[in-house]
Design a protein around this motif. Structure first.
Motif, PDB file in Angstrom:
ATOM      1  N   ILE A 100       0.866  -1.183   0.000  1.00  0.00           N
ATOM      2  CA  ILE A 100       0.000   0.000   0.000  1.00  0.00           C
ATOM      3  C   ILE A 100       0.897   1.225   0.000  1.00  0.00           C
ATOM      4  CG2 ILE A 100      -1.757   1.258   1.314  1.00  0.00           C
ATOM      5  CD1 ILE A 100      -2.661  -1.490   2.337  1.00  0.00           C
ATOM      6  N   VAL A 101       0.662   2.139  -0.930  1.00  0.00           N
ATOM      7  CA  VAL A 101       1.570   3.269  -1.070  1.00  0.00           C
ATOM      8  C   VAL A 101       0.841   4.603  -1.020  1.00  0.00           C
ATOM      9  CG1 VAL A 101       3.520   4.154  -2.406  1.00  0.00           C
ATOM     10  CG2 VAL A 101       2.841   1.771  -2.678  1.00  0.00           C
ATOM     11  N   LYS A 102       1.423   5.526  -0.295  1.00  0.00           N
ATOM     12  CA  LYS A 102       0.892   6.884  -0.234  1.00  0.00           C
ATOM     13  C   LYS A 102       1.428   7.665  -1.419  1.00  0.00           C
ATOM     14  CE  LYS A 102       2.185  10.992   2.123  1.00  0.00           C
ATOM     15  NZ  LYS A 102       2.092  11.910   3.240  1.00  0.00           N
ATOM     16  N   ALA A 103       0.520   8.273  -2.206  1.00  0.00           N
ATOM     17  CA  ALA A 103       0.951   9.043  -3.375  1.00  0.00           C
ATOM     18  C   ALA A 103       0.907  10.534  -3.085  1.00  0.00           C
ATOM     19  CB  ALA A 103       0.063   8.725  -4.571  1.00  0.00           C
ATOM     20  N   GLN A 104       1.837  11.227  -3.694  1.00  0.00           N
ATOM     21  CA  GLN A 104       1.968  12.670  -3.505  1.00  0.00           C
ATOM     22  C   GLN A 104       1.030  13.425  -4.444  1.00  0.00           C
ATOM     23  OE1 GLN A 104       3.714  13.693  -1.181  1.00  0.00           O
ATOM     24  NE2 GLN A 104       4.448  15.755  -1.576  1.00  0.00           N
ATOM     25  N   ASN A 105       0.794  12.850  -5.629  1.00  0.00           N
ATOM     26  CA  ASN A 105      -0.087  13.502  -6.613  1.00  0.00           C
ATOM     27  C   ASN A 105      -0.595  12.443  -7.592  1.00  0.00           C
ATOM     28  OD1 ASN A 105       1.932  13.129  -8.718  1.00  0.00           O
ATOM     29  ND2 ASN A 105       3.035  14.807  -7.753  1.00  0.00           N
ATOM     30  N   GLU A 106      -1.469  12.850  -8.518  1.00  0.00           N
ATOM     31  CA  GLU A 106      -2.119  11.911  -9.438  1.00  0.00           C
ATOM     32  C   GLU A 106      -1.112  11.136 -10.285  1.00  0.00           C
ATOM     33  OE1 GLU A 106      -5.411  11.234  -9.619  1.00  0.00           O
ATOM     34  OE2 GLU A 106      -5.981  12.756  -8.135  1.00  0.00           O
ATOM     35  N   LEU A 107      -0.091  11.850 -10.795  1.00  0.00           N
ATOM     36  CA  LEU A 107       0.889  11.209 -11.671  1.00  0.00           C
ATOM     37  C   LEU A 107       1.682  10.145 -10.903  1.00  0.00           C
ATOM     38  CD1 LEU A 107       1.845  11.261 -14.562  1.00  0.00           C
ATOM     39  CD2 LEU A 107       3.550  12.977 -13.917  1.00  0.00           C
ATOM     40  N   HIS A 108       2.096  10.512  -9.710  1.00  0.00           N
ATOM     41  CA  HIS A 108       2.802   9.568  -8.838  1.00  0.00           C
ATOM     42  C   HIS A 108       1.909   8.331  -8.626  1.00  0.00           C
ATOM     43  CE1 HIS A 108       4.635   8.924  -4.530  1.00  0.00           C
ATOM     44  NE2 HIS A 108       5.063   8.009  -5.376  1.00  0.00           N
ATOM     45  N   GLY A 109       0.628   8.571  -8.386  1.00  0.00           N
ATOM     46  CA  GLY A 109      -0.327   7.481  -8.183  1.00  0.00           C
ATOM     47  C   GLY A 109      -0.413   6.565  -9.394  1.00  0.00           C
ATOM     48  N   LYS A 110      -0.420   7.163 -10.589  1.00  0.00           N
ATOM     49  CA  LYS A 110      -0.495   6.375 -11.833  1.00  0.00           C
ATOM     50  C   LYS A 110       0.711   5.464 -11.967  1.00  0.00           C
ATOM     51  CE  LYS A 110      -3.096   8.991 -15.249  1.00  0.00           C
ATOM     52  NZ  LYS A 110      -2.980   9.889 -16.389  1.00  0.00           N
ATOM     53  N   VAL A 111       1.886   6.025 -11.694  1.00  0.00           N
ATOM     54  CA  VAL A 111       3.110   5.227 -11.789  1.00  0.00           C
ATOM     55  C   VAL A 111       3.045   4.058 -10.802  1.00  0.00           C
ATOM     56  CG1 VAL A 111       5.619   5.254 -11.428  1.00  0.00           C
ATOM     57  CG2 VAL A 111       4.506   7.192 -12.560  1.00  0.00           C
ATOM     58  N   LEU A 112       2.604   4.349  -9.588  1.00  0.00           N
ATOM     59  CA  LEU A 112       2.530   3.303  -8.555  1.00  0.00           C
ATOM     60  C   LEU A 112       1.596   2.177  -8.975  1.00  0.00           C
ATOM     61  CD1 LEU A 112       2.429   5.626  -5.424  1.00  0.00           C
ATOM     62  CD2 LEU A 112       4.348   4.175  -6.152  1.00  0.00           C
ATOM     63  N   ASN A 113       0.459   2.537  -9.576  1.00  0.00           N
ATOM     64  CA  ASN A 113      -0.467   1.506 -10.053  1.00  0.00           C
ATOM     65  C   ASN A 113       0.185   0.668 -11.144  1.00  0.00           C
ATOM     66  OD1 ASN A 113      -2.945   1.679  -8.578  1.00  0.00           O
ATOM     67  ND2 ASN A 113      -3.301   3.671  -9.521  1.00  0.00           N
ATOM     68  N   LYS A 114       0.883   1.341 -12.057  1.00  0.00           N
ATOM     69  CA  LYS A 114       1.547   0.639 -13.172  1.00  0.00           C
ATOM     70  C   LYS A 114       2.585  -0.366 -12.693  1.00  0.00           C
ATOM     71  CE  LYS A 114       0.406   2.416 -17.368  1.00  0.00           C
ATOM     72  NZ  LYS A 114       0.412   3.748 -17.958  1.00  0.00           N
ATOM     73  N   ILE A 115       3.330  -0.010 -11.637  1.00  0.00           N
ATOM     74  CA  ILE A 115       4.394  -0.919 -11.200  1.00  0.00           C
ATOM     75  C   ILE A 115       3.894  -1.956 -10.193  1.00  0.00           C
ATOM     76  CG2 ILE A 115       6.223   0.741 -11.730  1.00  0.00           C
ATOM     77  CD1 ILE A 115       6.476   1.329  -8.770  1.00  0.00           C
ATOM     78  N   GLY A 116       2.576  -1.968  -9.960  1.00  0.00           N
ATOM     79  CA  GLY A 116       2.008  -3.073  -9.189  1.00  0.00           C
ATOM     80  C   GLY A 116       1.664  -2.832  -7.737  1.00  0.00           C
ATOM     81  N   ARG A 125      -5.078  14.760  -0.447  1.00  0.00           N
ATOM     82  CA  ARG A 125      -6.157  15.093  -1.367  1.00  0.00           C
ATOM     83  C   ARG A 125      -7.518  14.758  -0.746  1.00  0.00           C
ATOM     84  NH1 ARG A 125      -7.470  11.170  -6.224  1.00  0.00           N
ATOM     85  NH2 ARG A 125      -8.300  10.090  -4.405  1.00  0.00           N
ATOM     86  N   ASP A 126      -7.633  13.547  -0.178  1.00  0.00           N
ATOM     87  CA  ASP A 126      -8.912  13.120   0.390  1.00  0.00           C
ATOM     88  C   ASP A 126      -9.335  13.999   1.559  1.00  0.00           C
ATOM     89  OD1 ASP A 126      -8.811  11.216  -1.517  1.00  0.00           O
ATOM     90  OD2 ASP A 126      -8.494   9.514  -0.161  1.00  0.00           O
ATOM     91  N   MET A 127      -8.378  14.346   2.424  1.00  0.00           N
ATOM     92  CA  MET A 127      -8.726  15.197   3.567  1.00  0.00           C
ATOM     93  C   MET A 127      -9.089  16.587   3.073  1.00  0.00           C
ATOM     94  SD  MET A 127      -9.481  15.420   6.580  1.00  0.00           S
ATOM     95  CE  MET A 127      -9.055  13.957   7.506  1.00  0.00           C
ATOM     96  N   GLY A 128      -8.407  17.057   2.024  1.00  0.00           N
ATOM     97  CA  GLY A 128      -8.719  18.368   1.446  1.00  0.00           C
ATOM     98  C   GLY A 128     -10.152  18.404   0.929  1.00  0.00           C
ATOM     99  N   LEU A 129     -10.556  17.327   0.236  1.00  0.00           N
ATOM    100  CA  LEU A 129     -11.919  17.255  -0.299  1.00  0.00           C
ATOM    101  C   LEU A 129     -12.944  17.271   0.835  1.00  0.00           C
ATOM    102  CD1 LEU A 129     -11.729  14.580  -3.163  1.00  0.00           C
ATOM    103  CD2 LEU A 129     -12.098  17.050  -3.362  1.00  0.00           C
ATOM    104  N   ARG A 130     -12.639  16.531   1.903  1.00  0.00           N
ATOM    105  CA  ARG A 130     -13.591  16.471   3.018  1.00  0.00           C
ATOM    106  C   ARG A 130     -13.742  17.830   3.668  1.00  0.00           C
ATOM    107  NH1 ARG A 130     -11.731  10.715   5.394  1.00  0.00           N
ATOM    108  NH2 ARG A 130     -13.230  10.915   7.058  1.00  0.00           N
ATOM    109  N   VAL A 131     -12.618  18.502   3.875  1.00  0.00           N
ATOM    110  CA  VAL A 131     -12.689  19.832   4.492  1.00  0.00           C
ATOM    111  C   VAL A 131     -13.472  20.780   3.576  1.00  0.00           C
ATOM    112  CG1 VAL A 131     -11.317  21.831   5.201  1.00  0.00           C
ATOM    113  CG2 VAL A 131     -10.603  19.538   5.876  1.00  0.00           C
ATOM    114  N   ALA A 132     -13.227  20.680   2.260  1.00  0.00           N
ATOM    115  CA  ALA A 132     -13.930  21.553   1.313  1.00  0.00           C
ATOM    116  C   ALA A 132     -15.433  21.299   1.357  1.00  0.00           C
ATOM    117  CB  ALA A 132     -13.385  21.341  -0.101  1.00  0.00           C
ATOM    118  N   HIS A 133     -15.832  20.023   1.382  1.00  0.00           N
ATOM    119  CA  HIS A 133     -17.262  19.697   1.459  1.00  0.00           C
ATOM    120  C   HIS A 133     -17.875  20.301   2.720  1.00  0.00           C
ATOM    121  CE1 HIS A 133     -18.421  17.053  -1.803  1.00  0.00           C
ATOM    122  NE2 HIS A 133     -17.221  16.494  -1.748  1.00  0.00           N
ATOM    123  N   HIS A 134     -17.146  20.209   3.810  1.00  0.00           N
ATOM    124  CA  HIS A 134     -17.640  20.729   5.082  1.00  0.00           C
ATOM    125  C   HIS A 134     -17.753  22.259   5.030  1.00  0.00           C
ATOM    126  CE1 HIS A 134     -18.406  20.920   9.334  1.00  0.00           C
ATOM    127  NE2 HIS A 134     -17.392  21.742   9.489  1.00  0.00           N
TER     128      HIS A 134
END
Ligand code: ATP
Ligand code: ATP
Ligand code: CA
Length: 221
Positions: A100-116, A125-134
């Motif tokens: 399980i890997v923590k990603a810094q941004n979308e591109l980093h996340g894509k690379v991580l998915n590609k390498i397995g 990002r997720d906490m930012g979205l939650r705060v924004a919704h609130h």
């Protein structure tokens, strides 16, 4: 046969990694915490089962720690994207079952998915979205994305809902949303009667399509 208790290794002991490590230890799991910064390791020595100073981009060092024997390895290296990717590759090569890997941004996340990587998480990002919704809708206490189209929200009963029951509010028919539960006085009621009036401080747990939830939030804002 005694049930095997999962063993975890956490690499990178910043705020995210150290909270994961601490929580798992508190829950009684065996945790190996790794960081190449000795001070960060020192902070967890009395908290987790084992805390060691090692560079996770050093394959031999990882092999020596027996990293492949852990059920789950969490890579919580943020800033240094190169180290995060190399570490993930090494863990993959060594045959770690679940990474399980923590990603810094979308591109980093894509690379991580590609390498397995088995799961990529985006805590900032997720906490930012939650705060924004609130912020947009202060009644929204929690927002959990189930998919790109559906979410579960926790909403404090807006004043316009108080004194009315679910049947009168007709939420399912008007918004195609379902009230899964109502939290009242700290108690979660998962089969809240449709004829029970809502009170101040009740918290509704609602599942629905994002557009419908937004409509509901706006009507009752
Ligand atoms: P957070 O936001 O969770 O506090 P972060 O995303 O800012 O963390 P960093 O502080 O960059 O992440 O990294 C987390 C930890 O990972 C740091 O303590 C750092 O020492 C450690 N780390 C970085 N590279 C390596 C490596 N190659 N091997 C082991 N640990 C590493
Ligand atoms: P339906 O025709 O939707 O099955 P019903 O008459 O069988 O309704 P009631 O429990 O009387 O069921 O609910 C009437 C209306 O009250 C529903 O159509 C719905 O809009 C609303 N309602 C009741 N319970 C919920 C809930 N848990 N979540 C959202 N809306 C509800
Ligand atoms: Ca950070």
């Amino acid at each position: 046969m005694a049930k095997h208790k999962k063993q975890f290794a956490i690499i990178g002991l910043g705020r995210f990694g150290s909270s994961v490590a601490k929580f798992l230890s508190e829950m009684g799991y065996e945790v190996l915490a790794i960081d190449d910064n000795a001070e960060r390791v020192q902070d967890l020595v009395n908290v987790v089962t084992h805390a060691v100073s090692a560079d996770s981009t050093d394959e031999e060092a990882m092999r020596a720690l027996g990293i492949r024997n852990f059920d789950v390895v969490v890579v919580a290296i943020g800033e240094n994207i190169q180290a995060s990717i190399l570490t993930t590759l090494i863990l993959k090569d060594l045959g770690v079952g679940k990474i399980i890997v923590k990603a810094q941004n979308e591109l980093h996340g894509k690379v991580l998915n590609k390498i397995g990587a088995d799961k990529v998480v985006f805590p900032e990002r997720d906490m930012g979205l939650r705060v924004a919704h609130h912020l947009i809708s202060p009644n929204i206490m929690e927002h959990i994305e189930l998919s790109s189209d559906y979410s579960i929200v926790e909403m404090t009963a807006p004043s316009a809902m108080r004194g009315k029951n679910l049947r009168q509010l007709d939420i399912r028919a008007k918004y195609q949303c379902n009230v899964l539960a109502v939290k009242r006085d700290g108690e979660m009621n998962i089969s809240f009667p449709a004829d029970e009036p809502l009170c101040r401080d009740d918290v509704l747990v609602i599942v629905g399509r994002n557009e419908q939830l937004t409509r509901l939030e706006q009507v009752y804002a």
